[in-house]
Design a protein around this motif. Structure first.
Motif, PDB file in Angstrom:
ATOM      1  N   ASN A 117      36.238 -36.379  11.728  1.00 22.76           N
ATOM      2  CA  ASN A 117      35.380 -37.578  11.700  1.00 22.76           C
ATOM      3  C   ASN A 117      35.185 -38.168  13.093  1.00 22.76           C
ATOM      4  O   ASN A 117      35.249 -39.393  13.284  1.00 22.76           O
ATOM      5  CB  ASN A 117      35.967 -38.636  10.761  1.00 22.76           C
ATOM      6  N   ASP A 119      32.843 -38.281  16.841  1.00 26.47           N
ATOM      7  CA  ASP A 119      31.503 -38.169  17.409  1.00 26.47           C
ATOM      8  C   ASP A 119      31.678 -37.880  18.900  1.00 26.47           C
ATOM      9  O   ASP A 119      32.205 -38.718  19.641  1.00 26.47           O
ATOM     10  CB  ASP A 119      30.734 -39.464  17.190  1.00 26.47           C
ATOM     11  N   LEU A 141      36.848 -28.386  14.069  1.00 27.16           N
ATOM     12  CA  LEU A 141      35.972 -29.531  13.875  1.00 27.16           C
ATOM     13  C   LEU A 141      35.777 -29.752  12.377  1.00 27.16           C
ATOM     14  O   LEU A 141      35.360 -28.836  11.662  1.00 27.16           O
ATOM     15  CB  LEU A 141      34.602 -29.295  14.514  1.00 27.16           C
ATOM     16  N   THR A 142      36.056 -30.954  11.902  1.00 30.41           N
ATOM     17  CA  THR A 142      35.889 -31.280  10.493  1.00 30.41           C
ATOM     18  C   THR A 142      35.102 -32.576  10.365  1.00 30.41           C
ATOM     19  O   THR A 142      35.509 -33.610  10.907  1.00 30.41           O
ATOM     20  CB  THR A 142      37.257 -31.438   9.794  1.00 30.41           C
ATOM     21  N   ASN A 143      33.966 -32.506   9.685  1.00 32.55           N
ATOM     22  CA  ASN A 143      33.128 -33.689   9.433  1.00 32.55           C
ATOM     23  C   ASN A 143      32.852 -34.465  10.717  1.00 32.55           C
ATOM     24  O   ASN A 143      32.940 -35.699  10.750  1.00 32.55           O
ATOM     25  CB  ASN A 143      33.786 -34.602   8.395  1.00 32.55           C
ATOM     26  N   SER A 144      32.522 -33.745  11.762  1.00 30.61           N
ATOM     27  CA  SER A 144      32.294 -34.358  13.071  1.00 30.61           C
ATOM     28  C   SER A 144      30.887 -34.067  13.570  1.00 30.61           C
ATOM     29  O   SER A 144      30.209 -33.163  13.074  1.00 30.61           O
ATOM     30  CB  SER A 144      33.336 -33.857  14.079  1.00 30.61           C
ATOM     31  N   SER A 145      30.471 -34.831  14.557  1.00 28.91           N
ATOM     32  CA  SER A 145      29.171 -34.650  15.192  1.00 28.91           C
ATOM     33  C   SER A 145      29.390 -34.372  16.673  1.00 28.91           C
ATOM     34  O   SER A 145      30.111 -35.114  17.354  1.00 28.91           O
ATOM     35  CB  SER A 145      28.317 -35.907  15.006  1.00 28.91           C
ATOM     36  N   SER A 165      30.280 -30.130   9.797  1.00 34.91           N
ATOM     37  CA  SER A 165      29.949 -30.804  11.051  1.00 34.91           C
ATOM     38  C   SER A 165      28.503 -30.507  11.471  1.00 34.91           C
ATOM     39  O   SER A 165      27.901 -29.533  11.036  1.00 34.91           O
ATOM     40  CB  SER A 165      30.909 -30.360  12.159  1.00 34.91           C
ATOM     41  N   ASN A 191      27.928 -26.415   7.759  1.00 36.98           N
ATOM     42  CA  ASN A 191      27.574 -27.117   8.983  1.00 36.98           C
ATOM     43  C   ASN A 191      26.066 -27.104   9.206  1.00 36.98           C
ATOM     44  O   ASN A 191      25.323 -26.398   8.522  1.00 36.98           O
ATOM     45  CB  ASN A 191      28.234 -26.445  10.194  1.00 36.98           C
TER      46      ASN A 191
END
Length: 254
Positions: A117, A119, A141-145, A165, A191
């Motif tokens: 999570n 950015d 990377l998990t649920n990231s931007s 992501s 993704n």
């Protein structure tokens, strides 16, 4: 009331608390808390909401760093060159003067880092660079931007696990790859890889196999550009190619 300092952390060691407001916590800078955690042999760092203008160097000790999503923003350059495992949750990172993160660049260490999570943005360069000439630089990377003016991620060694992501190349010159990979044993699931109009969403270079890609959207002038020995096991993928095909294999690819 400030958070107490004797909280048991993820690694069974007291937590280290950071606030930009003097007197609210143990530390007023994230790096000071990192250094203290390293001296203690590891630990968990909690960051109060705020904007922190500092460059960060990860320690040679296992640590976790956590904050509420979107409430903590680190502006500066971050590096992880040590032989340790780092877990970061709910923090924004921005660098306007270069890479947001460089992982494993000193060439001797096995560096592991996980973002959940988060950015991560570079408005000047590639957001995350993972490279190590001797050891490996493992990135999760998990649920990231992740967004870079050139590439979102440039990966030359180690294992990458990307889940849920969004990775974006926002460059207008190009051609730039959204994600450039030169390593084996990558796992990609659910993704979005968004390349610029003049570059592929994913470029696989000097790859020897071991890729798995599932339920991921690749958007660029081509979806995936295979170079050298690139090989991917692709299942239920979506390729939104703006000018080319979903796959492109050059003369040395397979």
């Amino acid at each position: 009331m400030g958070i107490t300092t004797n909280i048991t952390g993820q690694f069974g060691i007291s937590s280290f608390v950071v606030s930009s407001v003097p007197g609210q916590a143990q530390f007023t800078s994230i790096q000071a808390a990192i250094d203290a955690a390293e001296a203690a042999g590891g630990g968990s760092i909690y960051i109060y909401p705020g904007i922190y203008l500092e460059n960060l160097t990860m320690p040679n000790a296992d640590i976790s760093i956590a904050a509420s999503p979107a409430d903590v923003q680190v502006i500066g350059a971050c590096v992880h060159h040590a032989t340790s495992s780092i877990k970061i949750t709910g923090i924004g990172f921005t660098n306007s003067a270069g890479n947001a993160w460089i992982i494993g660049n000193s060439g001797f260490e096995d560096s592991d880092i996980e973002f959940i999570n988060c950015d991560i943005t570079s408005t000047n360069d590639t957001a995350i660079v993972c490279t190590s000439s001797v050891g490996t630089a493992n990135l999760k990377l998990t649920n990231s931007s992740v967004s870079g003016i050139f590439s979102a991620v440039d990966y030359s060694d180690g294992q990458g696990v990307f889940t849920g992501s969004t990775l974006t190349s926002v460059g207008t010159g190009g051609p730039y790859e959204c994600v450039q990979m030169k390593a084996s044993a990558q796992v990609i699931s659910n993704n979005n890889f968004l390349g610029c109009a003049s570059g592929p969403a994913l470029a696989i270079k000097n790859e020897l196999g071991g890729w798995t890609s599932t339920l991921t959207t690749y958007q660029g002038d081509v979806g995936i550009h295979f170079e050298a020995n690139g090989q991917v096991s692709s299942i239920f993928e979506t390729f939104n190619a703006t000018s080319g095909s979903g796959y492109y294999v050059d003369s040395t690819g397979s």
